[in-house]
Design a protein around this motif. Structure first.
Motif, PDB file in Angstrom:
ATOM      1  N   LYS A 220       0.699  -1.253  -0.339  1.00  0.00           N
ATOM      2  CA  LYS A 220       0.057   0.058   0.015  1.00  0.00           C
ATOM      3  C   LYS A 220       0.171   1.183  -0.121  1.00  0.00           C
ATOM      4  CE  LYS A 220      -3.336   2.341   3.048  1.00  0.00           C
ATOM      5  NZ  LYS A 220      -4.429   2.249   4.148  1.00  0.00           N
ATOM      6  N   ASN A 221       1.778   1.020   0.739  1.00  0.00           N
ATOM      7  CA  ASN A 221       2.992   2.680   0.949  1.00  0.00           C
ATOM      8  C   ASN A 221       3.617   2.785  -0.569  1.00  0.00           C
ATOM      9  OD1 ASN A 221       2.357   3.073   3.482  1.00  0.00           O
ATOM     10  ND2 ASN A 221       4.107   1.612   4.243  1.00  0.00           N
ATOM     11  N   SER A 222       3.804   1.862  -1.440  1.00  0.00           N
ATOM     12  CA  SER A 222       4.970   1.630  -2.526  1.00  0.00           C
ATOM     13  C   SER A 222       3.258   2.407  -3.391  1.00  0.00           C
ATOM     14  CB  SER A 222       5.393   0.326  -2.709  1.00  0.00           C
ATOM     15  OG  SER A 222       3.737  -0.699  -2.537  1.00  0.00           O
ATOM     16  N   ILE A 223       2.441   1.525  -3.791  1.00  0.00           N
ATOM     17  CA  ILE A 223       1.781   2.491  -4.026  1.00  0.00           C
ATOM     18  C   ILE A 223       1.014   3.683  -4.268  1.00  0.00           C
ATOM     19  CG2 ILE A 223      -1.351   2.016  -4.896  1.00  0.00           C
ATOM     20  CD1 ILE A 223       0.604  -0.330  -6.326  1.00  0.00           C
ATOM     21  N   LEU A 224       0.630   4.112  -2.727  1.00  0.00           N
ATOM     22  CA  LEU A 224       0.577   5.354  -2.540  1.00  0.00           C
ATOM     23  C   LEU A 224       1.849   6.201  -3.070  1.00  0.00           C
ATOM     24  CD1 LEU A 224      -1.051   5.159   0.999  1.00  0.00           C
ATOM     25  CD2 LEU A 224      -2.365   5.697  -1.608  1.00  0.00           C
ATOM     26  N   ARG A 225       2.993   6.382  -2.938  1.00  0.00           N
ATOM     27  CA  ARG A 225       4.167   6.606  -2.882  1.00  0.00           C
ATOM     28  C   ARG A 225       4.028   6.765  -4.641  1.00  0.00           C
ATOM     29  NH1 ARG A 225       7.040   4.082   1.311  1.00  0.00           N
ATOM     30  NH2 ARG A 225       8.032   2.446  -0.435  1.00  0.00           N
ATOM     31  N   LEU A 226       3.834   6.121  -5.455  1.00  0.00           N
ATOM     32  CA  LEU A 226       3.831   6.493  -7.439  1.00  0.00           C
ATOM     33  C   LEU A 226       3.548   7.572  -7.732  1.00  0.00           C
ATOM     34  CD1 LEU A 226       3.133   3.011  -8.082  1.00  0.00           C
ATOM     35  CD2 LEU A 226       5.198   3.545  -8.385  1.00  0.00           C
ATOM     36  N   THR A 227       2.246   8.031  -6.780  1.00  0.00           N
ATOM     37  CA  THR A 227       1.562   9.453  -7.623  1.00  0.00           C
ATOM     38  C   THR A 227       1.656  10.241  -6.462  1.00  0.00           C
ATOM     39  OG1 THR A 227      -0.085  10.007  -8.045  1.00  0.00           O
ATOM     40  CG2 THR A 227      -0.388   8.650  -6.509  1.00  0.00           C
ATOM     41  N   LYS A 228       2.091  11.652  -6.370  1.00  0.00           N
ATOM     42  CA  LYS A 228       1.710  12.885  -5.523  1.00  0.00           C
ATOM     43  C   LYS A 228       0.391  13.245  -4.666  1.00  0.00           C
ATOM     44  CE  LYS A 228       5.484  15.657  -7.456  1.00  0.00           C
ATOM     45  NZ  LYS A 228       5.614  16.805  -7.496  1.00  0.00           N
ATOM     46  N   GLU A 229       0.074  13.191  -3.747  1.00  0.00           N
ATOM     47  CA  GLU A 229      -2.022  13.754  -3.193  1.00  0.00           C
ATOM     48  C   GLU A 229      -2.054  14.443  -4.216  1.00  0.00           C
ATOM     49  OE1 GLU A 229      -4.097  14.386   0.882  1.00  0.00           O
ATOM     50  OE2 GLU A 229      -1.514  13.773   0.469  1.00  0.00           O
ATOM     51  N   ALA A 230      -3.175  14.355  -4.696  1.00  0.00           N
ATOM     52  CA  ALA A 230      -3.874  14.891  -5.181  1.00  0.00           C
ATOM     53  C   ALA A 230      -4.671  16.440  -4.243  1.00  0.00           C
ATOM     54  CB  ALA A 230      -5.592  14.950  -6.314  1.00  0.00           C
ATOM     55  N   ASP A 231      -4.440  17.789  -5.227  1.00  0.00           N
ATOM     56  CA  ASP A 231      -4.846  18.902  -4.599  1.00  0.00           C
ATOM     57  C   ASP A 231      -6.904  19.189  -4.704  1.00  0.00           C
ATOM     58  OD1 ASP A 231      -4.735  22.302  -4.144  1.00  0.00           O
ATOM     59  OD2 ASP A 231      -5.436  21.145  -3.003  1.00  0.00           O
ATOM     60  N   PHE A 232      -7.177  18.686  -3.140  1.00  0.00           N
ATOM     61  CA  PHE A 232      -9.140  18.299  -4.270  1.00  0.00           C
ATOM     62  C   PHE A 232      -9.243  20.130  -3.178  1.00  0.00           C
ATOM     63  CE2 PHE A 232     -10.124  15.295  -6.371  1.00  0.00           C
ATOM     64  CZ  PHE A 232      -8.766  14.009  -6.574  1.00  0.00           C
ATOM     65  N   ALA A 323      -8.753   7.476  -1.970  1.00  0.00           N
ATOM     66  CA  ALA A 323      -9.196   6.454  -2.599  1.00  0.00           C
ATOM     67  C   ALA A 323      -9.304   7.745  -3.919  1.00  0.00           C
ATOM     68  CB  ALA A 323     -10.941   6.415  -1.968  1.00  0.00           C
ATOM     69  N   PHE A 324      -8.722   8.555  -3.538  1.00  0.00           N
ATOM     70  CA  PHE A 324      -8.391   9.622  -4.929  1.00  0.00           C
ATOM     71  C   PHE A 324      -7.409   9.081  -5.037  1.00  0.00           C
ATOM     72  CE2 PHE A 324     -11.905  12.458  -2.217  1.00  0.00           C
ATOM     73  CZ  PHE A 324     -12.844  11.690  -2.429  1.00  0.00           C
ATOM     74  N   ARG A 325      -6.139   9.222  -4.544  1.00  0.00           N
ATOM     75  CA  ARG A 325      -4.567   8.778  -4.487  1.00  0.00           C
ATOM     76  C   ARG A 325      -4.690   7.221  -6.393  1.00  0.00           C
ATOM     77  NH1 ARG A 325      -0.944   9.583  -0.082  1.00  0.00           N
ATOM     78  NH2 ARG A 325       0.706   9.121  -1.872  1.00  0.00           N
ATOM     79  N   LEU A 326      -5.523   6.101  -5.572  1.00  0.00           N
ATOM     80  CA  LEU A 326      -5.753   5.672  -6.174  1.00  0.00           C
ATOM     81  C   LEU A 326      -6.073   5.977  -7.690  1.00  0.00           C
ATOM     82  CD1 LEU A 326      -5.959   2.756  -3.113  1.00  0.00           C
ATOM     83  CD2 LEU A 326      -4.314   3.184  -4.215  1.00  0.00           C
ATOM     84  N   LEU A 327      -7.542   5.989  -7.252  1.00  0.00           N
ATOM     85  CA  LEU A 327      -7.987   6.715  -8.611  1.00  0.00           C
ATOM     86  C   LEU A 327      -7.177   7.140  -9.767  1.00  0.00           C
ATOM     87  CD1 LEU A 327     -10.646   6.283 -10.270  1.00  0.00           C
ATOM     88  CD2 LEU A 327     -11.249   8.799  -9.268  1.00  0.00           C
ATOM     89  N   LYS A 328      -6.228   8.184  -9.212  1.00  0.00           N
ATOM     90  CA  LYS A 328      -5.465   9.145 -10.662  1.00  0.00           C
ATOM     91  C   LYS A 328      -4.761   8.063 -10.855  1.00  0.00           C
ATOM     92  CE  LYS A 328      -4.916  13.405 -10.125  1.00  0.00           C
ATOM     93  NZ  LYS A 328      -4.500  14.550  -9.285  1.00  0.00           N
ATOM     94  N   LEU A 329      -3.933   7.530  -9.701  1.00  0.00           N
ATOM     95  CA  LEU A 329      -2.629   6.741 -10.251  1.00  0.00           C
ATOM     96  C   LEU A 329      -3.239   5.246 -11.212  1.00  0.00           C
ATOM     97  CD1 LEU A 329      -0.025   4.988 -10.301  1.00  0.00           C
ATOM     98  CD2 LEU A 329      -1.377   4.049  -8.155  1.00  0.00           C
TER      99      LEU A 329
END
Length: 420
Positions: A220-232, A323-329
């Motif tokens: 999970k940590n590796s997946i979340l590191r693949l994209t920056k946190e979206a600015d919502f 969830a948004f970060r995974l969606l964007k990835l």
């Protein structure tokens, strides 16, 4: 020589005539087999409230909502001919374009031809993203939290606005981000903190060991590191998340629903994101290798005969931002291309699945139910005469149209089964 058969010499016994029936000697009393059908029909009619327009909609197993996309500026100049008119909240009337062959033939023979189509609900071009979500997704999401499973998909021709309805923009999000936002608001304060229970196959779950839990956390940590946190911060979805008044109101609603279930009920949310591209299944959350090859996934069946995607990655999420970060990835890995009708055309069917484990967390955590919410953004059907596709785009169009044709047969089978 072939023998000549004389019809008068051929005897064929009659099985009807061979039965000796008793002769009727008088009138037959049939009072015992009479049925007053008028009373039964009136009873059946009284059970249906015909004054309510949605009296049949609530009984539907498959509900179909129509959203009419507004015309663009170029379309208003060229194609605005009032071909679609909304009659009421459940029906539309279609007319052929004035310069079409169908219109000229119908006017010549029998006048202008019109077709009427019925839907569960019709949303006009002025409908906002929030209004569409309230009218279509709010009740299914609530049912999902109560243990029911749902399948939601967008369907239509290319460039009809399916992906906009599904994803939206950062300033005006679609049904998927709003669904995740609503889910976490409703389970606020009732999240299961551990990662030792994971969904498995269709509606099953497995107990993870400590080593497996470490692997899940690392993945999970590796997946979340693949994209920056979206600015919502400027999006409607994040505004509703940050506004204390709305959050307090939703928290009160969730507390009211949870008190009926017991104070020990917890929820564990897991998501997956995959696509079907050229009849092949790929995991959109799986990191792409250096040679840019993706792992091909396959369908499998469990003991009960239910289908699932083997080796599909499931990630536990703790809040809507994850969830948004995974969606964007996943959207970054999705297959898209430019066509004549759409500069950012989906070339695959994307499937975002949410599974909820309802856990009775008193002494020993016990999973009482596993339910899933599947949201599919289907690629649009295409006509080569309009898209002018060639090469890979033409192959993609053929696979998209074939899969949508099979989907139509499945829906027709569901309808026939429902009616019978």
């Amino acid at each position: 020589m072939e023998p000549v058969l004389d019809p008068e010499t051929i005897f064929r016994p009659s099985y009807i005539a061979s039965v000796e029936l008793p002769l009727r000697t008088g009138p037959v009393n049939v009072e015992d087999i009479k049925t007053n059908l008028s009373d039964e029909f009136s009873l059946a009619a009284s059970s249906l409230d015909m004054s309510q327009p949605n009296s049949f909609v609530c009984k539907e197993h498959v509900q179909v909502c129509l959203r009419i996309r507004p015309f663009t500026s170029s379309e208003k100049e060229q194609e605005f001919q009032e071909c679609v008119s909304i009659e009421d909240s459940t029906s539309v009337i279609l007319k052929a374009p004035k310069n079409s062959m169908a219109c000229r033939l119908s006017e010549k023979n029998m006048g202008q031809m019109m077709q009427k189509f019925m839907f569960s609900h019709v949303f006009g071009p002025e409908t906002t993203q929030e209004e569409f979500f309230e009218g279509t997704m709010k009740q299914p999401v609530q049912d999902f939290l109560e243990g029911h499973s749902h399948l939601i998909f967008t369907y239509g021709v290319t460039n009809a606005g399916k992906t906009y309805t599904f994803q939206g923009t950062e300033d005006d999000v679609g049904i998927l981000p709003r669904t995740m936002d609503m889910l976490f608001k409703r389970v606020h304060g009732k999240m299961y903190p551990e990662m030792d229970l994971k969904p498995h196959r269709c509606r099953e779950y497995i107990k993870l060991t400590k080593e497996q839990m470490k692997e899940e956390i690392a993945f999970k940590n590796s997946i979340l590191r693949l994209t920056k946190e979206a600015d919502f911060q400027n999006s409607n979805c994040s505004k509703t998340s940050d506004e204390s008044e709305d959050l307090e109101e939703v928290t009160k609603e969730s507390e009211q629903s949870i008190t009926t279930e017991g104070s020990h009920m917890k929820f564990s949310l897991w998501v997956s994101f995959c696509e079907i591209y050229n009849e092949c299944i790929y995991d959109l959350l799986f990191p792409i290798t250096n040679d840019k090859k993706r792992k091909l996934l396959r369908l499998a069946q469990d003991i009960k005969g239910c289908s699932y995607v083997r080796d599909l990655q499931w990630v536990q999420i703790s809040n809507a931002k994850e969830a948004f970060r995974l969606l964007k990835l996943g959207l970054k890995h999705q297959s898209i291309a430019c066509t004549k009708l759409n500069t950012c055309s989906s070339r695959s069917h994307s499937i975002f699945t949410v599974k909820i484990l309802r856990i009775e967390d008193s002494k020993i955590p016990l999973v009482t139910q596993v339910s899933e919410l599947v949201l599919c953004d289907l690629a649009g059907s295409e006509r080569c005469t309009k898209t002018r596709n060639e090469g890979d785009r033409l192959k993609e169009s053929g696979n998209i149209n074939t899969s949508l044709l099979i989907l139509g047969k499945c829906i027709n089978a569901l309808k026939n089964s429902q009616q019978s």
